[in-house]
Every structure is written in structure tokens, then in C-alpha cells.
Design a protein around this motif. Structure first.
Motif, mmCIF file in Angstrom:
data_model
loop_
_atom_site.group_PDB
_atom_site.id
_atom_site.type_symbol
_atom_site.label_atom_id
_atom_site.label_comp_id
_atom_site.label_asym_id
_atom_site.label_seq_id
_atom_site.Cartn_x
_atom_site.Cartn_y
_atom_site.Cartn_z
ATOM 1 N N HIS A 115 83.060 61.917 -21.727
ATOM 2 C CA HIS A 115 81.762 62.129 -22.374
ATOM 3 C C HIS A 115 80.770 61.001 -22.130
ATOM 4 C CE1 HIS A 115 82.629 59.221 -25.645
ATOM 5 N NE2 HIS A 115 83.878 59.636 -25.505
ATOM 6 N N TRP A 116 81.255 59.768 -21.898
ATOM 7 C CA TRP A 116 80.380 58.608 -21.728
ATOM 8 C C TRP A 116 79.974 58.380 -20.274
ATOM 9 C CZ3 TRP A 116 82.868 55.795 -18.198
ATOM 10 C CH2 TRP A 116 84.280 55.907 -18.138
ATOM 11 N N GLN A 157 77.739 63.432 -16.551
ATOM 12 C CA GLN A 157 76.522 63.997 -17.137
ATOM 13 C C GLN A 157 75.630 64.626 -16.079
ATOM 14 O OE1 GLN A 157 75.026 60.600 -19.322
ATOM 15 N NE2 GLN A 157 76.988 60.420 -20.391
ATOM 16 N N LYS A 189 78.606 56.869 -25.904
ATOM 17 C CA LYS A 189 77.611 57.933 -25.836
ATOM 18 C C LYS A 189 78.267 59.308 -25.821
ATOM 19 C CE LYS A 189 73.576 59.372 -23.131
ATOM 20 N NZ LYS A 189 72.743 59.090 -21.928
ATOM 21 N N ASN A 190 77.634 60.255 -26.505
ATOM 22 C CA ASN A 190 78.046 61.668 -26.518
ATOM 23 C C ASN A 190 79.394 61.918 -27.196
ATOM 24 O OD1 ASN A 190 75.717 62.500 -25.094
ATOM 25 N ND2 ASN A 190 76.690 62.056 -23.141
ATOM 26 N N TRP A 204 79.093 67.149 -26.942
ATOM 27 C CA TRP A 204 78.399 66.984 -25.657
ATOM 28 C C TRP A 204 78.514 68.257 -24.813
ATOM 29 C CZ3 TRP A 204 81.468 65.431 -20.981
ATOM 30 C CH2 TRP A 204 80.685 65.411 -19.833
ATOM 31 N N GLU A 223 75.642 71.085 -23.516
ATOM 32 C CA GLU A 223 75.419 71.460 -22.116
ATOM 33 C C GLU A 223 75.682 72.947 -21.883
ATOM 34 O OE1 GLU A 223 74.148 69.668 -19.849
ATOM 35 O OE2 GLU A 223 74.307 67.635 -20.668
#
Length: 218
Positions: free
Chosen positions: A110-111, A116, A148-149, A155, A159
Motif C-alpha cells: 500500500h505504501w 500506486q 501511506k494508504n 487503498w 482504486e
């Protein structure tokens, strides 16, 4: 010269001076206070929304079969080998099995900024019909609280991830079984459950399409 004594001001009585400046207008102060309350309220609401997602970031997972070698430079020694069978859990607590094909398995963190970038590419391809007859699975691995996320389920939901999701455990059992060497890590498996391709890092849509064709046996 006058002999009159100068009159001194009476005790406790101040000399006259310039007029005192008026205070700040009341309306701007009130608007500023209102704005502060609104901003703080928004911050509290966002924090509360984040706190509401209490789905787990890790889950129990079992890797059955022989672990694949770590992907390195040169020919991939995992191609032609049976894909390890993962028996795990989704963020919603549902049982998920990974390893059957044809499938594209995406190991994502996720980070990870590269994940991403890659995840929206996979989502767009799915929406365009590129994954017809090929299962899309995300393995959420290397989750880190405070990064993050977090958690990964939020997350992936953000998306609009259309495929299945399985949680890796804190020891990264699933990731190690597939020999990942970076993120994102894509593994294509054919109908027989055999690994036909692996990639590490961001790859363009054309490369993913080739992996999907190989998974179909084309």
C-alpha cells in the motif's frame, strides 16, 4: 516672567492625549473563529472516517507446494514450475485460494509509489475487458501501520480494484513463496497452475497484455 506656579494634574487624573485607537472589528473576528471551527471539524471528520476502517492489514495464509526462486537477472527459473497454492483470507474475512489459473497475481504494498502507478493500469485494463477468462488477484503484502494508504483494503477500494484480494501475513509468507524481488510483482499462471511469466516493478500495459496472452496459452 510670570511668578505663577504651574498647575500639576490632580493625583489619579491622567493628562489628556491622543484618542485611543478603535479595537478590531467584531465581524472579521467572528468569521475567523467560524472558519477555524469548520477546518477543525473537517479534520476530525476525516480522521474519524479513517478510523472507521478497521479491516485487518494482515491475515493467516498458508503456502502449499515448493517456493519459487527469487526473480533476478537473466532467465526466470520459476517459469515452467507449479505456482505455490495460497490459502488465505480477504480483508472482509472471506476464504481466498490463489494459484489456480489462468490468472494474474499482483503482489502490492500500500505504501509503494510504483504500486500506486501500476494498480490503476490494471484496473483500467480490467474495465476495458483485457482480463476476459483470466482471474485478477491482488496479494496485499508488506503492510506497515502508519505508512501511506494504510490499511491496504481502503487503498484498493479507493482504486476500485475489481479482482480478489488476499492478505499476506506479517512474515510475508505469500510473497516469499512466490520469490518476489520488488513491488509491484506480477505473476502469470496458466490453466494448469504453471508459472508462465513474472515481472518486478512498474510495467506498461503492453507488457501486461503479453502476460495475459501467455496465461491463456496464446
Amino acid at each position: 516672567m510670570s511668578n505663577r506656579t504651574k498647575r500639576r494634574p490632580a493625583p489619579g487624573k491622567a493628562r489628556s492625549g491622543p484618542a485611543t485607537k478603535p479595537g478590531l472589528p467584531v465581524l472579521p473576528l467572528a468569521l475567523g473563529a467560524l472558519l477555524l471551527v469548520v477546518v477543525v471539524g473537517i479534520g476530525i471528520a476525516v480522521a474519524s472516517e479513517e478510523d472507521e476502517d478497521d479491516r485487518p492489514a494482515w491475515g493467516p495464509v498458508e503456502a502449499q507446494g515448493t517456493a519459487l526462486p527469487t526473480l533476478g537477472d537473466g532467465p526466470d527459473g520459476a517459469v515452467g514450475q507449479p505456482a505455490p497454492r495460497l490459502v488465505g483470507m480477504s480483508p472482509d474475512g472471506d476464504a481466498v485460494t490463489v494459484g489456480d489459473g489462468p490468472a494474474l497475481i499482483a503482489f502490492v504494498a500500500h505504501w509503494c509509489p510504483h504500486c500506486q502507478v501500476e494498480v490503476p493500469i490494471l484496473v483500467d485494463m480490467f474495465e476495458d475487458g483485457a482480463f476476459e477468462d483470466v482471474r485478477l488477484v491482488a496479494v496485499a503484502t508488506d503492510s506497515q501501520r502508519g505508512a501511506k494508504n494504510f490499511p491496504p483494503a481502503r487503498w484498493l477500494d479507493g482504486e476500485d480494484w475489481p479482482g480478489d484480494v488476499v492478505l499476506d501475513d506479517e512474515q510475508q509468507t505469500a510473497a516469499r513463496a512466490y520469490g518476489i524481488s520488488g513491488y509491484p510483482f506480477l505473476v502469470a499462471v496458466d490453466a494448469d497452475g504453471t508459472v508462465v511469466a513474472r515481472t518486478s516493478g512498474e510495467v506498461p500495459r503492453e507488457a501486461v497484455e503479453q502476460m495475459l496472452a501467455t496465461a491463456r496459452g496464446q
